[in-house]
Motif scaffolding. Structure first.
Motif, PDB file in Angstrom:
ATOM      1  N   PHE A   1      -5.490  33.075   4.254  1.00  0.00           N
ATOM      2  CA  PHE A   1      -4.581  34.200   4.088  1.00  0.00           C
ATOM      3  C   PHE A   1      -3.425  33.820   3.173  1.00  0.00           C
ATOM      4  O   PHE A   1      -3.163  32.639   2.930  1.00  0.00           O
ATOM      5  CB  PHE A   1      -4.071  34.664   5.455  1.00  0.00           C
ATOM      6  CG  PHE A   1      -5.153  35.175   6.360  1.00  0.00           C
ATOM      7  CD1 PHE A   1      -5.487  36.515   6.350  1.00  0.00           C
ATOM      8  CD2 PHE A   1      -5.845  34.312   7.205  1.00  0.00           C
ATOM      9  CE1 PHE A   1      -6.497  36.996   7.181  1.00  0.00           C
ATOM     10  CE2 PHE A   1      -6.854  34.781   8.033  1.00  0.00           C
ATOM     11  CZ  PHE A   1      -7.185  36.127   8.019  1.00  0.00           C
ATOM     12  N   ALA A   2      -2.700  34.830   2.694  1.00  0.00           N
ATOM     13  CA  ALA A   2      -1.541  34.581   1.833  1.00  0.00           C
ATOM     14  C   ALA A   2      -0.544  33.689   2.561  1.00  0.00           C
ATOM     15  O   ALA A   2      -0.260  33.887   3.741  1.00  0.00           O
ATOM     16  CB  ALA A   2      -0.875  35.898   1.443  1.00  0.00           C
ATOM     17  N   GLY A   3      -0.047  32.688   1.853  1.00  0.00           N
ATOM     18  CA  GLY A   3       0.888  31.742   2.454  1.00  0.00           C
ATOM     19  C   GLY A   3       0.209  30.555   3.102  1.00  0.00           C
ATOM     20  O   GLY A   3       0.878  29.645   3.592  1.00  0.00           O
ATOM     21  N   GLN A   4      -1.123  30.561   3.106  1.00  0.00           N
ATOM     22  CA  GLN A   4      -1.875  29.469   3.715  1.00  0.00           C
ATOM     23  C   GLN A   4      -2.617  28.657   2.658  1.00  0.00           C
ATOM     24  O   GLN A   4      -2.834  29.097   1.538  1.00  0.00           O
ATOM     25  CB  GLN A   4      -2.908  30.016   4.716  1.00  0.00           C
ATOM     26  CG  GLN A   4      -2.331  30.705   5.924  1.00  0.00           C
ATOM     27  CD  GLN A   4      -3.418  31.178   6.874  1.00  0.00           C
ATOM     28  OE1 GLN A   4      -4.592  31.265   6.512  1.00  0.00           O
ATOM     29  NE2 GLN A   4      -3.013  31.502   8.088  1.00  0.00           N
ATOM     30  N   THR A   5      -2.993  27.462   3.061  1.00  0.00           N
ATOM     31  CA  THR A   5      -3.907  26.636   2.273  1.00  0.00           C
ATOM     32  C   THR A   5      -5.014  26.168   3.212  1.00  0.00           C
ATOM     33  O   THR A   5      -4.909  26.314   4.429  1.00  0.00           O
ATOM     34  CB  THR A   5      -3.195  25.407   1.677  1.00  0.00           C
ATOM     35  OG1 THR A   5      -2.628  24.626   2.745  1.00  0.00           O
ATOM     36  CG2 THR A   5      -2.085  25.829   0.718  1.00  0.00           C
ATOM     37  N   THR A   6      -6.047  25.644   2.651  1.00  0.00           N
ATOM     38  CA  THR A   6      -7.131  25.113   3.461  1.00  0.00           C
ATOM     39  C   THR A   6      -7.633  23.807   2.863  1.00  0.00           C
ATOM     40  O   THR A   6      -7.603  23.623   1.642  1.00  0.00           O
ATOM     41  CB  THR A   6      -8.306  26.116   3.561  1.00  0.00           C
ATOM     42  OG1 THR A   6      -9.362  25.531   4.333  1.00  0.00           O
ATOM     43  CG2 THR A   6      -8.835  26.491   2.192  1.00  0.00           C
TER      44      THR A   6
END
Length: 247
Positions: free
Chosen positions: A82-87
């Motif tokens: 999601f926006a604001g996240q990284t993986t």
């Protein structure tokens, strides 16, 4: 005795009398309509990372080259970002990750397929159309590179530049001080806007016309009122006006 000067001589006299205004540090919104007193250099890349321009699925371009409506490509969904996240997930062959607009594109992916061109079922996403590599992806630094000169000293700041400076993290910056322009009307025939208009008198409209023009030029007008046709009165008002940046 020489009474008049030419247009060019008058311009030269004015030019010699003009001194550059000093600078001041202001917060970002106060810099609107001001002139930059510094060069602006980006301290970051924009975008700051590879990110999605669409809601959809991050994929590897090579996995969707054969996709079409009659024979859609199916890829295994291995997660969401999601926006604001990284993986930390790294995309491999025949895999896809759900992704939202603005979210960081995971490693291994190079293309984003819009959700409208897909169908999801039983942990798989069916892709009905092929896309060029990089479609719907905004890559790190493609707008602005770190250490790039973005705005030069002397630039007039409008709303677009304020947005850019905000994106670059400039909460404060140096601008040229807004000039204060004193406006003096003279003449015994003039009266103020709220005064009674007696025979032989006219309203002091020029002061307001000039003040409006000064405001349109992004400077600050200072109305000195009306000086009567008297030497001492004129002298006092002119002395008052010369305390400002321009009279």
């Amino acid at each position: 005795m020489k009474t008049f000067v030419s247009y060019k001589e008058a311009g030269d006299i004015i030019a010699r009398a003009i001194k550059p205004l000093t600078s001041q540090e202001v917060d970002l919104l106060s810099a609107l309509n001001c002139v930059l007193a510094q060069d602006v250099v980006s301290q970051i890349d924009l975008p700051v990372c590879d990110n999605s321009a669409m809601d959809g699925y991050a994929v590897r371009h090579q996995d969707i080259q054969a996709a079409n409506i009659a024979d859609p490509v199916k890829l295994k969904i291995i997660g969401s970002v999601f926006a604001g996240q990284t993986t930390r997930v790294i995309l491999k062959n025949n895999q896809a990750i759900r992704i939202m607009t603005g979210a960081a594109i995971p490693k291994g992916a190079d293309t984003v397929v819009p959700v409208e061109q897909t169908q999801e079922k039983n942990g798989l996403v069916f892709i009905r159309q092929t896309f060029a590599r990089g479609t719907n992806a905004r890559f790190m630094g493609e707008d602005i590179r770190k250490d790039e000169l973005v705005l030069k000293k002397g630039f007039l700041l409008r709303s677009g530049e304020i947005a850019l400076l905000a994106a670059l993290g400039y909460a404060k910056l140096k601008v040229i001080k807004t000039p204060q322009v004193a406006i003096l009307a003279t003449g015994d025939e003039l009266v103020g806007l709220n005064e009674k208009l007696r025979p032989g008198k006219i309203r002091n409209s020029n002061s307001y016309s000039l003040a409006a023009a000064v405001m349109e030029s992004q400077a600050k007008p200072v109305l000195l009122g009306i000086a009567k046709d008297d030497f001492q009165a004129l002298k006092a008002k002119i002395k008052q006006g010369l305390a400002y940046d321009m009279l």
